[in-house]
Write an enzyme that holds these catalytic residues in place. Structure first.
Site, mmCIF file in Angstrom:
data_model
loop_
_atom_site.group_PDB
_atom_site.id
_atom_site.type_symbol
_atom_site.label_atom_id
_atom_site.label_comp_id
_atom_site.label_asym_id
_atom_site.label_seq_id
_atom_site.Cartn_x
_atom_site.Cartn_y
_atom_site.Cartn_z
ATOM 1 N N CYS A 46 48.940 31.120 31.017
ATOM 2 C CA CYS A 46 49.301 32.214 30.103
ATOM 3 C C CYS A 46 50.544 32.930 30.658
ATOM 4 O O CYS A 46 50.951 32.689 31.797
ATOM 5 C CB CYS A 46 48.130 33.185 29.995
ATOM 6 S SG CYS A 46 47.878 34.140 31.498
ATOM 7 N N HIS A 82 40.663 33.979 38.297
ATOM 8 C CA HIS A 82 40.315 33.514 36.962
ATOM 9 C C HIS A 82 40.977 34.393 35.911
ATOM 10 O O HIS A 82 41.061 35.609 36.069
ATOM 11 C CB HIS A 82 38.796 33.521 36.762
ATOM 12 C CG HIS A 82 38.157 32.303 37.346
ATOM 13 N ND1 HIS A 82 36.907 32.310 37.903
ATOM 14 C CD2 HIS A 82 38.608 31.032 37.458
ATOM 15 C CE1 HIS A 82 36.625 31.097 38.328
ATOM 16 N NE2 HIS A 82 37.641 30.307 38.086
ATOM 17 N N CYS A 83 41.419 33.760 34.862
ATOM 18 C CA CYS A 83 42.074 34.485 33.778
ATOM 19 C C CYS A 83 41.011 34.969 32.801
ATOM 20 O O CYS A 83 40.163 34.194 32.362
ATOM 21 C CB CYS A 83 43.075 33.564 33.087
ATOM 22 S SG CYS A 83 44.168 34.443 31.970
ATOM 23 N N HIS A 140 43.958 23.954 38.004
ATOM 24 C CA HIS A 140 43.091 25.132 38.109
ATOM 25 C C HIS A 140 42.781 25.425 39.584
ATOM 26 O O HIS A 140 42.955 26.562 40.053
ATOM 27 C CB HIS A 140 41.800 24.893 37.317
ATOM 28 C CG HIS A 140 40.836 26.037 37.362
ATOM 29 N ND1 HIS A 140 40.773 26.998 36.377
ATOM 30 C CD2 HIS A 140 39.904 26.398 38.290
ATOM 31 C CE1 HIS A 140 39.848 27.887 36.695
ATOM 32 N NE2 HIS A 140 39.303 27.551 37.851
ATOM 33 N N GLU A 141 42.342 24.419 40.301
ATOM 34 C CA GLU A 141 41.982 24.635 41.706
ATOM 35 C C GLU A 141 43.212 24.973 42.550
ATOM 36 O O GLU A 141 43.162 25.862 43.406
ATOM 37 C CB GLU A 141 41.260 23.411 42.276
ATOM 38 C CG GLU A 141 39.901 23.118 41.634
ATOM 39 C CD GLU A 141 38.910 24.293 41.694
ATOM 40 O OE1 GLU A 141 38.981 25.086 42.641
ATOM 41 O OE2 GLU A 141 38.077 24.418 40.773
ATOM 42 N N HIS A 164 44.134 28.513 42.176
ATOM 43 C CA HIS A 164 43.351 29.394 43.058
ATOM 44 C C HIS A 164 43.942 29.422 44.467
ATOM 45 O O HIS A 164 44.000 30.462 45.113
ATOM 46 C CB HIS A 164 41.904 28.914 43.156
ATOM 47 C CG HIS A 164 41.052 29.256 41.967
ATOM 48 N ND1 HIS A 164 41.190 30.430 41.264
ATOM 49 C CD2 HIS A 164 40.023 28.589 41.368
ATOM 50 C CE1 HIS A 164 40.292 30.463 40.284
ATOM 51 N NE2 HIS A 164 39.582 29.350 40.313
HETATM 52 ZN ZN LIG Z 1 38.032 28.580 39.096
HETATM 53 ZN ZN LIG Z 2 46.041 33.215 32.485
#
Ligand SMILES: [Zn+2]
Ligand SMILES: [Zn+2]
Length: 240
Positions: free
Chosen positions: A198, A173-174, A163-164, A167
């Protein structure tokens, strides 16, 4: 459902207290992403560099490097541990200011790093927030995350890592799909998020890093199988 959407789930409206109910972030389409001059590998900056900060030890760090290599299709390594940025410590809170750590890391980023991600074992906060799991710049290439609130879960650590790092590769953000890039207010929420990207975010990654979907999925499947994460392996296998 189109073929490329198979196996992926669109998000329902947020429940009360979830990230999307509090922060109204716009969707970042593939076209937005490309137009935004994202941080991506180039001729000199092309490595994923994990930077242990202070006392974080153990096989988890090597696992993170292997996972990052498979997930992002980048050459990945970890650099020798650096001491924590003590100026970022706020005694009255017993926490470190993640934005200050991030600023310090940004100045020290190795010349060959497209992603320079610090990992710490101490609790982090950012302005206006009681705590943060991590903080990463969408424009720069430096970020930091902490294992402190993950209760020793390797799965959570690997999810937070991607996640990081996502970025740092300028993924926002999704807000459209179940996706590892969804924002989260706490463990309960992030535990509901999947490990995968996704279709829209996957397309961004493929464009930015030149990864080949089938090859990437094969590596991830092998990785999950080795950990005994059969459900994740299964999901990946069904996509290839
Ligand atoms: Zn985040
Ligand atoms: Zn996504």
């Amino acid at each position: 459902m189109t073929r490329t959407e198979e196996g992926f789930e669109r998000l329902a409206p947020p429940r009360r207290g979830e990230w999307r109910s509090l922060f109204h972030e716009p969707a970042q389409t593939f076209e937005d992403y490309v137009a935004g001059a994202p941080n991506r590998p180039g001729a000199t900056r092309k490595a994923f560099v994990l930077q242990p900060l202070g006392d974080v030890a153990g096989p988890i760090l090597d696992r993170m490097v292997d996972y990052a290599a498979a997930f992002f299709g980048l050459e990945a390594r970890r650099d020798p541990a650096r001491p924590l940025f003590e100026k970022a410590y706020v005694g009255t809170r017993g926490q470190y200011n993640s934005s200050m750590i991030l600023g310090d890391l940004a100045e020290r980023a190795p010349a060959d790093a497209v992603v320079y991600l610090g990992v710490a074992g101490v609790d982090l906060f950012a302005r206006g927030k009681k705590f943060v799991f991590g903080e990463s710049s969408l424009e720069g290439r430096a970020g930091v995350f902490s294992l402190a609130r993950l209760e020793g879960s390797e799965r959570r650590a690997l999810k937070l890592l991607t996640h990081e790092a996502g970025h740092l590769l300028s993924l926002a953000h999704c807000v459209t799909h179940r996706c590892v890039m969804q924002g989260s207010n706490g463990l309960e929420e992030s535990d509901r998020h999947p490990l995968h990207l996704c279709p829209e975010d996957l397309r961004k990654l493929e464009w930015a890093c030149g990864v080949v979907r089938r090859e990437r999925y094969r590596k991830l499947e092998a990785f999950y199988r080795a950990l005994g994460w059969d459900e994740d392996a299964h999901w990946i296998a069904a996509r290839t």
